[in-house]
Design a protein around this motif. Structure first.
Motif, PDB file in Angstrom:
ATOM      1  N   PHE A  25     -25.490  -6.090   3.259  1.00  0.00           N
ATOM      2  CA  PHE A  25     -24.201  -6.004   3.967  1.00  0.00           C
ATOM      3  C   PHE A  25     -24.534  -5.920   5.537  1.00  0.00           C
ATOM      4  CE2 PHE A  25     -23.034  -3.972   0.218  1.00  0.00           C
ATOM      5  CZ  PHE A  25     -21.749  -4.343  -0.147  1.00  0.00           C
ATOM      6  N   LEU A  26     -23.758  -6.586   6.536  1.00  0.00           N
ATOM      7  CA  LEU A  26     -24.126  -6.573   7.811  1.00  0.00           C
ATOM      8  C   LEU A  26     -23.866  -5.177   8.332  1.00  0.00           C
ATOM      9  CD1 LEU A  26     -22.761  -9.971   9.177  1.00  0.00           C
ATOM     10  CD2 LEU A  26     -24.978  -9.515   8.436  1.00  0.00           C
ATOM     11  N   LYS A  27     -24.705  -4.433   9.127  1.00  0.00           N
ATOM     12  CA  LYS A  27     -24.501  -3.135   9.360  1.00  0.00           C
ATOM     13  C   LYS A  27     -24.659  -2.849  10.805  1.00  0.00           C
ATOM     14  CE  LYS A  27     -26.176   0.180   6.715  1.00  0.00           C
ATOM     15  NZ  LYS A  27     -26.920   1.183   6.194  1.00  0.00           N
ATOM     16  N   ASN A  28     -25.472  -3.741  11.788  1.00  0.00           N
ATOM     17  CA  ASN A  28     -25.497  -3.605  13.069  1.00  0.00           C
ATOM     18  C   ASN A  28     -25.218  -4.866  13.785  1.00  0.00           C
ATOM     19  OD1 ASN A  28     -28.011  -2.039  11.643  1.00  0.00           O
ATOM     20  ND2 ASN A  28     -27.744  -1.167  13.519  1.00  0.00           N
ATOM     21  N   PHE A  29     -24.471  -4.565  14.762  1.00  0.00           N
ATOM     22  CA  PHE A  29     -23.975  -5.646  15.538  1.00  0.00           C
ATOM     23  C   PHE A  29     -24.107  -5.495  17.171  1.00  0.00           C
ATOM     24  CE2 PHE A  29     -21.405  -4.867  11.686  1.00  0.00           C
ATOM     25  CZ  PHE A  29     -21.024  -6.003  11.232  1.00  0.00           C
ATOM     26  N   ARG A  30     -24.145  -6.835  17.671  1.00  0.00           N
ATOM     27  CA  ARG A  30     -24.030  -6.806  19.218  1.00  0.00           C
ATOM     28  C   ARG A  30     -23.234  -7.795  19.741  1.00  0.00           C
ATOM     29  NH1 ARG A  30     -30.072  -6.102  21.934  1.00  0.00           N
ATOM     30  NH2 ARG A  30     -30.799  -4.291  20.783  1.00  0.00           N
ATOM     31  N   LEU A  31     -22.275  -7.424  20.421  1.00  0.00           N
ATOM     32  CA  LEU A  31     -21.494  -8.066  21.186  1.00  0.00           C
ATOM     33  C   LEU A  31     -21.803  -8.687  22.584  1.00  0.00           C
ATOM     34  CD1 LEU A  31     -18.292  -9.008  21.455  1.00  0.00           C
ATOM     35  CD2 LEU A  31     -17.805  -6.967  22.645  1.00  0.00           C
ATOM     36  N   VAL A  41     -23.118 -10.922  17.067  1.00  0.00           N
ATOM     37  CA  VAL A  41     -24.065 -11.303  16.366  1.00  0.00           C
ATOM     38  C   VAL A  41     -24.286  -9.927  15.308  1.00  0.00           C
ATOM     39  CG1 VAL A  41     -26.660 -11.587  16.188  1.00  0.00           C
ATOM     40  CG2 VAL A  41     -25.054 -12.451  18.018  1.00  0.00           C
ATOM     41  N   GLY A  42     -24.266 -10.234  13.959  1.00  0.00           N
ATOM     42  CA  GLY A  42     -24.335  -9.112  13.054  1.00  0.00           C
ATOM     43  C   GLY A  42     -25.704  -9.289  12.310  1.00  0.00           C
ATOM     44  N   ARG A  43     -26.425  -8.408  11.676  1.00  0.00           N
ATOM     45  CA  ARG A  43     -27.578  -8.516  10.954  1.00  0.00           C
ATOM     46  C   ARG A  43     -27.602  -7.219   9.785  1.00  0.00           C
ATOM     47  NH1 ARG A  43     -31.043  -4.266  11.822  1.00  0.00           N
ATOM     48  NH2 ARG A  43     -31.104  -3.115  14.023  1.00  0.00           N
ATOM     49  N   ARG A  51     -25.803 -13.225  11.247  1.00  0.00           N
ATOM     50  CA  ARG A  51     -24.678 -13.976  11.381  1.00  0.00           C
ATOM     51  C   ARG A  51     -24.119 -14.315  12.726  1.00  0.00           C
ATOM     52  NH1 ARG A  51     -22.321 -14.603   6.318  1.00  0.00           N
ATOM     53  NH2 ARG A  51     -20.924 -16.065   7.176  1.00  0.00           N
ATOM     54  N   ILE A  52     -23.326 -15.097  12.921  1.00  0.00           N
ATOM     55  CA  ILE A  52     -22.633 -15.012  14.381  1.00  0.00           C
ATOM     56  C   ILE A  52     -21.080 -15.559  14.160  1.00  0.00           C
ATOM     57  CG2 ILE A  52     -22.669 -16.407  16.590  1.00  0.00           C
ATOM     58  CD1 ILE A  52     -25.596 -16.912  16.237  1.00  0.00           C
ATOM     59  N   LEU A  53     -20.519 -14.501  14.774  1.00  0.00           N
ATOM     60  CA  LEU A  53     -18.909 -14.869  14.987  1.00  0.00           C
ATOM     61  C   LEU A  53     -18.549 -15.238  16.452  1.00  0.00           C
ATOM     62  CD1 LEU A  53     -16.371 -14.333  13.146  1.00  0.00           C
ATOM     63  CD2 LEU A  53     -16.138 -11.995  14.229  1.00  0.00           C
ATOM     64  N   LYS A  54     -17.565 -16.119  16.620  1.00  0.00           N
ATOM     65  CA  LYS A  54     -17.039 -16.661  17.920  1.00  0.00           C
ATOM     66  C   LYS A  54     -15.899 -16.241  18.148  1.00  0.00           C
ATOM     67  CE  LYS A  54     -20.228 -20.576  17.147  1.00  0.00           C
ATOM     68  NZ  LYS A  54     -20.351 -22.123  16.965  1.00  0.00           N
ATOM     69  N   ILE A  55     -15.426 -15.713  19.476  1.00  0.00           N
ATOM     70  CA  ILE A  55     -13.850 -15.479  19.717  1.00  0.00           C
ATOM     71  C   ILE A  55     -13.768 -16.099  21.182  1.00  0.00           C
ATOM     72  CG2 ILE A  55     -12.323 -13.646  20.228  1.00  0.00           C
ATOM     73  CD1 ILE A  55     -14.093 -11.889  18.657  1.00  0.00           C
ATOM     74  N   ASP A  56     -12.773 -16.979  21.081  1.00  0.00           N
ATOM     75  CA  ASP A  56     -12.254 -17.770  22.288  1.00  0.00           C
ATOM     76  C   ASP A  56     -11.772 -16.684  23.532  1.00  0.00           C
ATOM     77  OD1 ASP A  56     -11.262 -19.649  24.245  1.00  0.00           O
ATOM     78  OD2 ASP A  56     -10.665 -20.938  22.666  1.00  0.00           O
ATOM     79  N   ILE A  64      -8.287 -16.766  18.774  1.00  0.00           N
ATOM     80  CA  ILE A  64      -8.923 -17.743  17.885  1.00  0.00           C
ATOM     81  C   ILE A  64     -10.304 -17.181  17.592  1.00  0.00           C
ATOM     82  CG2 ILE A  64      -9.695 -20.256  18.075  1.00  0.00           C
ATOM     83  CD1 ILE A  64      -7.600 -20.696  20.297  1.00  0.00           C
ATOM     84  N   ILE A  65     -10.543 -17.163  16.402  1.00  0.00           N
ATOM     85  CA  ILE A  65     -11.798 -16.722  15.803  1.00  0.00           C
ATOM     86  C   ILE A  65     -12.431 -17.661  14.972  1.00  0.00           C
ATOM     87  CG2 ILE A  65     -12.969 -14.771  14.777  1.00  0.00           C
ATOM     88  CD1 ILE A  65     -10.838 -13.180  15.461  1.00  0.00           C
ATOM     89  N   VAL A  66     -13.772 -18.026  15.292  1.00  0.00           N
ATOM     90  CA  VAL A  66     -14.534 -18.941  14.355  1.00  0.00           C
ATOM     91  C   VAL A  66     -15.706 -18.356  13.855  1.00  0.00           C
ATOM     92  CG1 VAL A  66     -15.657 -21.113  14.095  1.00  0.00           C
ATOM     93  CG2 VAL A  66     -13.471 -20.934  15.655  1.00  0.00           C
ATOM     94  N   GLU A  67     -16.102 -18.245  12.630  1.00  0.00           N
ATOM     95  CA  GLU A  67     -17.415 -17.848  12.130  1.00  0.00           C
ATOM     96  C   GLU A  67     -18.191 -18.962  11.866  1.00  0.00           C
ATOM     97  OE1 GLU A  67     -17.108 -16.149   7.871  1.00  0.00           O
ATOM     98  OE2 GLU A  67     -18.438 -14.630   8.486  1.00  0.00           O
ATOM     99  N   ASP A  68     -19.371 -18.624  12.141  1.00  0.00           N
ATOM    100  CA  ASP A  68     -20.574 -19.588  12.096  1.00  0.00           C
ATOM    101  C   ASP A  68     -21.044 -19.351  10.612  1.00  0.00           C
ATOM    102  OD1 ASP A  68     -22.900 -21.324  12.167  1.00  0.00           O
ATOM    103  OD2 ASP A  68     -23.478 -20.782  14.163  1.00  0.00           O
ATOM    104  N   SER A  69     -21.066 -20.587   9.854  1.00  0.00           N
ATOM    105  CA  SER A  69     -21.395 -20.464   8.483  1.00  0.00           C
ATOM    106  C   SER A  69     -23.036 -20.536   8.213  1.00  0.00           C
ATOM    107  CB  SER A  69     -20.949 -21.880   7.930  1.00  0.00           C
ATOM    108  OG  SER A  69     -21.490 -23.192   8.626  1.00  0.00           O
ATOM    109  N   THR A  70     -23.720 -20.585   9.039  1.00  0.00           N
ATOM    110  CA  THR A  70     -25.218 -20.570   9.116  1.00  0.00           C
ATOM    111  C   THR A  70     -25.744 -19.157   8.898  1.00  0.00           C
ATOM    112  OG1 THR A  70     -25.347 -22.417  10.341  1.00  0.00           O
ATOM    113  CG2 THR A  70     -27.320 -21.326   9.988  1.00  0.00           C
TER     114      THR A  70
END
Length: 693
Positions: A25-31, A41-43, A51-56, A64-70
């Motif tokens: 599970f992703l437990k730590n995040f940085r905005l 950014v979550g790890r 993982r990375i999440l993008k918000i316009d 508008i939210i887009v999740e990086d699939s990588t």
């Protein structure tokens, strides 16, 4: 040589991930922010998954939210962030906004969208190796960049007032969550009836379901959000004959139904990591009387008249409620009704409710098979306490002992620690709970808490005996274990009472049992009555408005009346277009970090002092009704005599015909020998003259 080291490192990380479910599970995040986007950014715990999440941020009215699939490694993620900084240097580069532990959700009032984040947390317990957290700080952040914000709307009077309402929900009090354990479900359900986390967000005990609905539906996962449960969580270590065990008490408040709380008591021996672990739990339920009834707030009458509706003549809502309990817990459903059977005043209040409730169970039982019938018991705890004092617990123990033995409890041996609920097939299930005890007084605060403790004590004896910690499944009222458990239930009662009623609980039975001086106890209860009365009369309206906003029961719209301009009956007929309101198409606000934290001396201008959440939640449909909650100003008093809070009594107990009452008498006659015939006759007479179809 380098390749072999990397392979060994990766192999070791994979093995660690398999051993510790928290690593999946992703437990730590940085905005982070640029002018055009937010990047989250979550790890995971071991830093092997990024993982990375993008918000316009350039769209003022859309989300508008887009999740990086990588899935990135640490080095890959840092390289990407560095490139983002270089690519945005002309507009300020990439900046760290906050370190956080998950998204609580997104909300929109009249203008932009806001994002709610957990920025500080604390560990409050652990179940099966899974950590449970409480929130110590949260923040509300506007999504759009200041250059595209609609300042006229953002800083309007109504927008600020909605933000203040939301900020009055103090997330640092009594909200809890876990990344890897479904704390919104009981242990038995987690181990025996697995469900995906995505499905679990829709359950009745997840309070930020509305706030997370848009992002969950858009991304088709719950990687970035946390599910918040509201109520009570306390875990403490207790010793028995030199052996330590952990006792956990959890209360989960429903977000859908007024005064509906599931209480779970979990016990396991406190052993070193890696040792076999046995664990046991038992669940009980507290809820308001499942009829259409109401009380109106009165500034001059501390005990307003109770109005019982006659519109639901076939008890449709009551049937649906018990059908729901049957689905959740199975048979049998044991009802312990603690309200008054007789009253000294001419105007019957509680006794009328008791009669209607008893009649409803009789009507429902007529349509049920013998084995599925509701087992209804009435005990006038006020009157019994008047004659027995704190010894009322001994009299109550007969019924709660019967209930504990009838429903049973959950007991499982976990062959390895840190199991993933619902995914580990190596657990040896020994025993499951079947059925539930449902306890109520009027508002399910004071008397209900006493009965729940009594049932918890009876169950604890069986639990500790099954775990081999005590030799017989019985704990006496004067045992130190009983004192430890009473402390937990008293603490839980105070927390729930503050949430619902604005004051600590009136559990004078507990305080007298502990030897406190009677005049002091009465004085304390007088003060608590005043606090509860003041909360009921003066603050419930604003608290309910805040709850309605938080849960999404009212959604502001431009050109529509504001929440505070509506009467209570209109609250649920405005802004109900969920598809329009919950599509990821809206925006946010001023770019400032608005803290929703407890007790800060320098609050932002759009924040208000903490106000406890309302003691009830509004009704949505007939299926969710216990009481007539279309009136959002309904209040449920339990301080029966505002000037004399010690006027308890007893009118006996009995069940409807064919509901196992005879069997109970035969098994527990010694426990009920001190009741006397007067109480039983008093109840029968009252029921016979008043319960008419």
């Amino acid at each position: 040589m380098t390749t072999n080291s990397n392979e060994l490192r990766e192999a070791g990380s994979k093995e660690l991930d398999q051993m510790d479910p928290n690593n999946s599970f992703l437990k730590n995040f940085r905005l982070y922010e640029t002018k055009s986007k937010f990047y989250i950014v979550g790890r995971n715990k071991s830093r092997t998954v990024w993982r990375i999440l993008k918000i316009d941020r350039l769209e003022p009215t859309e989300l508008i939210i887009v999740e990086d699939s990588t899935t990135y490694s640490a080095a890959q993620c840092f390289n990407l962030l560095r490139r983002l900084h270089v690519g945005n240097e002309s507009t300020g580069g990439l900046k760290l906004v906050a370190k956080c532990y998950g998204i609580i959700g997104f909300i929109k009032f009249l203008g932009p969208y806001y994002m709610l984040l957990i920025t500080k947390r604390k560990q409050i317990g652990k179940i099966c190796g899974h950590v449970i957290y409480g929130i110590t700080k949260s923040e509300m952040i506007a999504i759009p960049h200041p250059s595209v914000q609609q300042t006229d709307i953002m800083f309007s009077k109504n927008e600020n007032r909605y933000k203040k309402l939301l900020c009055s929900i103090d997330l640092t009090k009594d909200f809890f969550f876990s990344f890897s354990y479904n704390v919104m479900r009981s242990l038995q359900k987690n181990l025996c009836d697995p469900e995906t986390t995505q499905d679990l967000y829709g359950k009745m005990f997840v309070w930020n379901e509305f706030l997370t609905r848009g992002i969950r539906h858009n991304l088709k996962n719950t990687v970035w959000t946390v599910a918040l449960v509201y109520g009570f969580f306390k875990q403490q270590k207790i010793s028995v004959s030199g052996r330590d065990f952990c006792l956990t008490l959890i209360s989960r408040r429903s977000r859908k139904v007024a005064n509906d709380v599931e209480t779970e008591q979990i016990v396991f021996e406190d052993l070193p990591e890696g040792c076999p672990l046995e664990i046991s739990s038992v669940v009980q339920h507290r809820g308001s009387i499942p009829l259409f009834w109401s009380q109106e707030t009165s500034l001059i009458n501390a005990k307003p008249k109770i109005k019982v509706s006659t519109s639901d003549k076939n008890y449709k809502a009551t049937r649906l409620h018990f059908d729901n309990l049957l689905t959740r817990y199975g048979n049998p459903i044991i009802i312990l009704n603690l309200i008054k059977g007789r009253e000294a005043t001419k105007e019957s209040r509680e006794s009328r409710l008791r009669e209607k409730f008893f009649l409803a169970t009789e009507v429902i039982n007529d349509d049920l098979s013998f084995e599925n019938r509701l087992r209804f018991f009435h005990l006038d705890l006020h009157k019994l306490f008047k004659s027995k004092g704190p010894n009322v617990l001994e009299s109550l123990s007969g019924l709660t002992e019967y209930s504990a033995r009838t429903t049973g409890f959950f007991h499982s041996e976990l062959k390895k620690p840190n199991v993933v609920p619902g995914k580990d097939n190596e657990n040896r299930l020994i025993k499951q709970q079947k059925g539930v005890l449902r306890t109520n007084c009027v508002d399910c605060l004071d008397r209900t808490n006493v009965a729940q403790y009594s049932y918890g004590l009876a169950s604890l004896g069986y639990q500790l005996n099954a775990l081999g910690l005590i030799g017989r499944p019985k704990i006496g009222q004067d045992d130190r274990l009983a004192d430890d458990l009473m402390d937990l239930y008293e603490m839980m009662g105070d927390v729930l009472s503050l949430q619902y009623g604005g004051s600590r609980s009136h559990c004078k039975i507990f305080r007298l049992k502990k030897g406190q001086w009677k005049p002091v106890v009465h004085g304390q209860d007088m003060i608590r009555s005043i606090h509860r009365y003041g909360s009921n009369a003066f603050t419930d309206g604003e608290k309910q408005d805040a709850i309605n906003i938080f849960l999404g029961y009212f959604q502001p719209q431009q050109g529509r009346p504001a929440l505070w301009e509506l009467n209570s009956d209109q609250h649920f007929n405005v802004s109900r277009d969920e598809n329009a309101r919950l599509s990821l198409k809206r925006s946010a606000s001023d770019g400032n970090l608005t803290s929703i934290t407890e007790g800060e001396s320098s609050r932002p201008e759009d924040s208000t002092p903490d106000i406890p959440p309302s003691r009830f939640t509004p009704s949505m449909t007939t299926k969710q009704l216990y009481t007539d909650m279309q009136n959002a100003r309904i209040h449920f008093y339990e301080n029966e005599d505002f000037h004399n809070c010690s006027d308890f009594g007893f009118a006996g107990w009995r069940s409807p015909e064919n509901s196992y009452a005879g069997d109970l008498h035969e098994r527990h006659q010694h426990d009920w020998s001190d009741v006397g015939s007067d109480g039983a006759d008093g109840y029968a007479s009252s029921a016979g003259t008043s319960c008419t179809k």
